[in-house]
Design a protein around this motif. Structure first.
Motif, PDB file in Angstrom:
ATOM      1  N   GLY A 117       0.799  -1.218   0.000  1.00 53.03           N
ATOM      2  CA  GLY A 117       0.000   0.000   0.000  1.00 53.03           C
ATOM      3  C   GLY A 117       0.833   1.269   0.000  1.00 53.03           C
ATOM      4  O   GLY A 117       0.331   2.356   0.254  1.00 53.03           O
ATOM      5  N   ILE A 118       2.112   1.131  -0.314  1.00 55.90           N
ATOM      6  CA  ILE A 118       3.032   2.272  -0.283  1.00 55.90           C
ATOM      7  C   ILE A 118       3.221   2.845  -1.689  1.00 55.90           C
ATOM      8  O   ILE A 118       3.386   2.103  -2.653  1.00 55.90           O
ATOM      9  N   GLU A 119       3.214   4.180  -1.767  1.00 55.93           N
ATOM     10  CA  GLU A 119       3.564   4.846  -3.019  1.00 55.93           C
ATOM     11  C   GLU A 119       5.056   4.642  -3.241  1.00 55.93           C
ATOM     12  O   GLU A 119       5.875   4.995  -2.387  1.00 55.93           O
ATOM     13  N   ILE A 120       5.414   4.071  -4.390  1.00 56.02           N
ATOM     14  CA  ILE A 120       6.829   3.771  -4.647  1.00 56.02           C
ATOM     15  C   ILE A 120       7.492   4.760  -5.602  1.00 56.02           C
ATOM     16  O   ILE A 120       8.715   4.855  -5.627  1.00 56.02           O
ATOM     17  N   LYS A 121       6.701   5.501  -6.341  1.00 61.62           N
ATOM     18  CA  LYS A 121       7.308   6.414  -7.306  1.00 61.62           C
ATOM     19  C   LYS A 121       6.291   7.433  -7.772  1.00 61.62           C
ATOM     20  O   LYS A 121       5.103   7.160  -7.833  1.00 61.62           O
ATOM     21  N   GLN A 122       6.800   8.639  -8.095  1.00 61.01           N
ATOM     22  CA  GLN A 122       5.997   9.653  -8.777  1.00 61.01           C
ATOM     23  C   GLN A 122       6.633   9.924 -10.122  1.00 61.01           C
ATOM     24  O   GLN A 122       7.851  10.034 -10.226  1.00 61.01           O
ATOM     25  N   LEU A 123       5.792  10.041 -11.140  1.00 65.86           N
ATOM     26  CA  LEU A 123       6.254  10.379 -12.483  1.00 65.86           C
ATOM     27  C   LEU A 123       5.822  11.820 -12.749  1.00 65.86           C
ATOM     28  O   LEU A 123       4.637  12.134 -12.691  1.00 65.86           O
ATOM     29  N   LEU A 124       6.798  12.661 -13.006  1.00 68.58           N
ATOM     30  CA  LEU A 124       6.539  14.091 -13.160  1.00 68.58           C
ATOM     31  C   LEU A 124       6.955  14.555 -14.543  1.00 68.58           C
ATOM     32  O   LEU A 124       8.010  14.168 -15.037  1.00 68.58           O
ATOM     33  N   GLY A 125       6.140  15.417 -15.151  1.00 62.01           N
ATOM     34  CA  GLY A 125       6.499  15.957 -16.455  1.00 62.01           C
ATOM     35  C   GLY A 125       5.341  16.586 -17.199  1.00 62.01           C
ATOM     36  O   GLY A 125       5.536  17.437 -18.047  1.00 62.01           O
ATOM     37  N   HIS A 126       4.125  16.177 -16.897  1.00 60.80           N
ATOM     38  CA  HIS A 126       2.968  16.829 -17.510  1.00 60.80           C
ATOM     39  C   HIS A 126       2.752  18.185 -16.835  1.00 60.80           C
ATOM     40  O   HIS A 126       3.061  18.363 -15.661  1.00 60.80           O
ATOM     41  N   SER A 127       2.169  19.114 -17.572  1.00 61.79           N
ATOM     42  CA  SER A 127       1.945  20.448 -17.015  1.00 61.79           C
ATOM     43  C   SER A 127       0.496  20.687 -16.569  1.00 61.79           C
ATOM     44  O   SER A 127       0.197  21.731 -16.013  1.00 61.79           O
ATOM     45  N   ARG A 128      -0.373  19.706 -16.818  1.00 60.31           N
ATOM     46  CA  ARG A 128      -1.771  19.815 -16.373  1.00 60.31           C
ATOM     47  C   ARG A 128      -2.237  18.455 -15.875  1.00 60.31           C
ATOM     48  O   ARG A 128      -1.496  17.484 -15.902  1.00 60.31           O
ATOM     49  N   ASP A 129      -3.499  18.364 -15.464  1.00 59.20           N
ATOM     50  CA  ASP A 129      -4.013  17.149 -14.841  1.00 59.20           C
ATOM     51  C   ASP A 129      -3.905  15.914 -15.739  1.00 59.20           C
ATOM     52  O   ASP A 129      -4.009  16.000 -16.955  1.00 59.20           O
ATOM     53  N   ILE A 130      -3.706  14.764 -15.079  1.00 61.82           N
ATOM     54  CA  ILE A 130      -3.537  13.485 -15.764  1.00 61.82           C
ATOM     55  C   ILE A 130      -4.918  12.840 -15.880  1.00 61.82           C
ATOM     56  O   ILE A 130      -5.553  12.527 -14.878  1.00 61.82           O
ATOM     57  N   LEU A 131      -5.355  12.613 -17.105  1.00 55.28           N
ATOM     58  CA  LEU A 131      -6.712  12.117 -17.340  1.00 55.28           C
ATOM     59  C   LEU A 131      -6.785  10.601 -17.496  1.00 55.28           C
ATOM     60  O   LEU A 131      -7.834  10.011 -17.243  1.00 55.28           O
ATOM     61  N   SER A 132      -5.690   9.969 -17.942  1.00 59.29           N
ATOM     62  CA  SER A 132      -5.691   8.504 -18.032  1.00 59.29           C
ATOM     63  C   SER A 132      -4.284   7.962 -17.823  1.00 59.29           C
ATOM     64  O   SER A 132      -3.294   8.630 -18.120  1.00 59.29           O
ATOM     65  N   THR A 133      -4.241   6.742 -17.293  1.00 62.78           N
ATOM     66  CA  THR A 133      -2.977   6.036 -17.070  1.00 62.78           C
ATOM     67  C   THR A 133      -3.204   4.554 -17.347  1.00 62.78           C
ATOM     68  O   THR A 133      -4.289   4.028 -17.095  1.00 62.78           O
ATOM     69  N   GLN A 134      -2.171   3.901 -17.866  1.00 62.75           N
ATOM     70  CA  GLN A 134      -2.271   2.469 -18.126  1.00 62.75           C
ATOM     71  C   GLN A 134      -0.874   1.871 -18.261  1.00 62.75           C
ATOM     72  O   GLN A 134       0.023   2.499 -18.831  1.00 62.75           O
ATOM     73  N   PHE A 135      -0.702   0.661 -17.745  1.00 62.47           N
ATOM     74  CA  PHE A 135       0.521  -0.101 -17.965  1.00 62.47           C
ATOM     75  C   PHE A 135       0.465  -0.761 -19.339  1.00 62.47           C
ATOM     76  O   PHE A 135      -0.611  -1.136 -19.812  1.00 62.47           O
ATOM     77  N   SER A 136       1.636  -0.937 -19.952  1.00 60.05           N
ATOM     78  CA  SER A 136       1.737  -1.708 -21.189  1.00 60.05           C
ATOM     79  C   SER A 136       1.431  -3.171 -20.879  1.00 60.05           C
ATOM     80  O   SER A 136       1.484  -3.594 -19.717  1.00 60.05           O
ATOM     81  N   PRO A 137       1.124  -3.975 -21.902  1.00 60.42           N
ATOM     82  CA  PRO A 137       0.820  -5.390 -21.655  1.00 60.42           C
ATOM     83  C   PRO A 137       1.930  -6.153 -20.928  1.00 60.42           C
ATOM     84  O   PRO A 137       1.643  -7.083 -20.182  1.00 60.42           O
ATOM     85  N   ASP A 138       3.191  -5.731 -21.097  1.00 61.04           N
ATOM     86  CA  ASP A 138       4.294  -6.401 -20.387  1.00 61.04           C
ATOM     87  C   ASP A 138       4.629  -5.727 -19.058  1.00 61.04           C
ATOM     88  O   ASP A 138       5.503  -6.190 -18.323  1.00 61.04           O
ATOM     89  N   GLY A 139       3.959  -4.625 -18.726  1.00 62.59           N
ATOM     90  CA  GLY A 139       4.149  -3.934 -17.458  1.00 62.59           C
ATOM     91  C   GLY A 139       5.381  -3.054 -17.376  1.00 62.59           C
ATOM     92  O   GLY A 139       5.628  -2.429 -16.355  1.00 62.59           O
ATOM     93  N   LYS A 140       6.148  -2.939 -18.447  1.00 62.61           N
ATOM     94  CA  LYS A 140       7.406  -2.186 -18.414  1.00 62.61           C
ATOM     95  C   LYS A 140       7.235  -0.691 -18.676  1.00 62.61           C
ATOM     96  O   LYS A 140       8.107   0.105 -18.353  1.00 62.61           O
ATOM     97  N   ILE A 141       6.119  -0.313 -19.267  1.00 67.09           N
ATOM     98  CA  ILE A 141       5.897   1.080 -19.655  1.00 67.09           C
ATOM     99  C   ILE A 141       4.529   1.523 -19.150  1.00 67.09           C
ATOM    100  O   ILE A 141       3.586   0.737 -19.099  1.00 67.09           O
ATOM    101  N   VAL A 142       4.436   2.787 -18.791  1.00 68.52           N
ATOM    102  CA  VAL A 142       3.159   3.413 -18.441  1.00 68.52           C
ATOM    103  C   VAL A 142       2.875   4.469 -19.502  1.00 68.52           C
ATOM    104  O   VAL A 142       3.772   5.221 -19.901  1.00 68.52           O
ATOM    105  N   VAL A 143       1.631   4.524 -19.961  1.00 74.28           N
ATOM    106  CA  VAL A 143       1.195   5.603 -20.847  1.00 74.28           C
ATOM    107  C   VAL A 143       0.271   6.504 -20.041  1.00 74.28           C
ATOM    108  O   VAL A 143      -0.522   6.035 -19.217  1.00 74.28           O
ATOM    109  N   SER A 144       0.407   7.808 -20.262  1.00 73.70           N
ATOM    110  CA  SER A 144      -0.464   8.781 -19.597  1.00 73.70           C
ATOM    111  C   SER A 144      -0.959   9.787 -20.622  1.00 73.70           C
ATOM    112  O   SER A 144      -0.281  10.078 -21.604  1.00 73.70           O
ATOM    113  N   SER A 145      -2.165  10.291 -20.374  1.00 75.19           N
ATOM    114  CA  SER A 145      -2.681  11.383 -21.202  1.00 75.19           C
ATOM    115  C   SER A 145      -3.086  12.516 -20.272  1.00 75.19           C
ATOM    116  O   SER A 145      -3.396  12.296 -19.102  1.00 75.19           O
TER     117      SER A 145
END
Length: 186
Positions: free
Chosen positions: A71-99
């Motif tokens: 239940g621990i937050e392990i990482k924050q991904l920073l770089g967008h300049s406005r709110d994050i509307l969607s997030t998803q892991f790739s099928p192999d779990g190695k990549i996250v896509v955000s919009s």
């Protein structure tokens, strides 16, 4: 704002404007874990393919990675300049896509947190971005009334689908992995 099944379909993860992520046992209907964020709104949440991690998109422009077991937050991904509307892991779990409302889509290394790529092309908020079942493409939809297909390997916008006359809020892949369905509001 969102609710998703775990890969084993025994748990549901949900997120809310109250700044919490909650995990629910579908058999007992009980809350089994509550994760709290400093943000007042968590707009999207998804499990990793192995069910060990959760990714969440927040109104405060951050993406959080959580360990489900602790239940621990392990990482924050920073770089967008406005709110994050969607997030998803790739099928192999190695990549996250955000919009984001910043009109961009980003790819992130889920282990290091490094931004791997950023796709630009939409002229309004990108409501959703999702990996194809084979992980080679991303489909995105926007308030700009378009659906765009991005080829990850060669890092280009591959196709633009422009026939909508109103906002496109969500997209889903059919089981064949070659067809996309959409949701829009009148």
């Amino acid at each position: 704002f969102a609710a998703r099944f775990s890969p084993d379909e025994n748990t549901i993860v949900s997120c809310s404007g109250d700044g919490t992520i909650r995990l629910w046992d579908i058999h007992t209907e009980n809350e089994v874990m509550k994760l709290e964020s400093d943000s007042n709104k968590i707009l999207d949440v998804n499990f990793s393919p192995d069910g060990k991690y959760i990714v969440s998109g927040l109104q405060d422009n951050t993406i959080q990675l959580w360990d489900v077991h602790s239940g621990i937050e392990i990482k924050q991904l920073l770089g967008h300049s406005r709110d994050i509307l969607s997030t998803q892991f790739s099928p192999d779990g190695k990549i996250v896509v955000s919009s984001s409302s910043d009109k961009t889509i980003s790819l992130w290394n889920s282990q290091s947190g490094e931004r791997l790529n950023q796709f630009e092309g939409h002229s309004d908020r990108v409501m959703c971005a999702k990996f194809s079942p084979n992980g080679k493409f991303i489909a995105s939809c926007s308030l700009d009334e378009t659906i765009r297909i991005w080829n990850i390997a060669i890092e280009i916008e591959w196709k633009i689908l422009k026939e909508h006359s109103h906002h496109v809020n969500d997209i889903k892949y059919f089981p064949d992995g070659q067809t996309i369905g959409r949701e829009y509001k009148y």
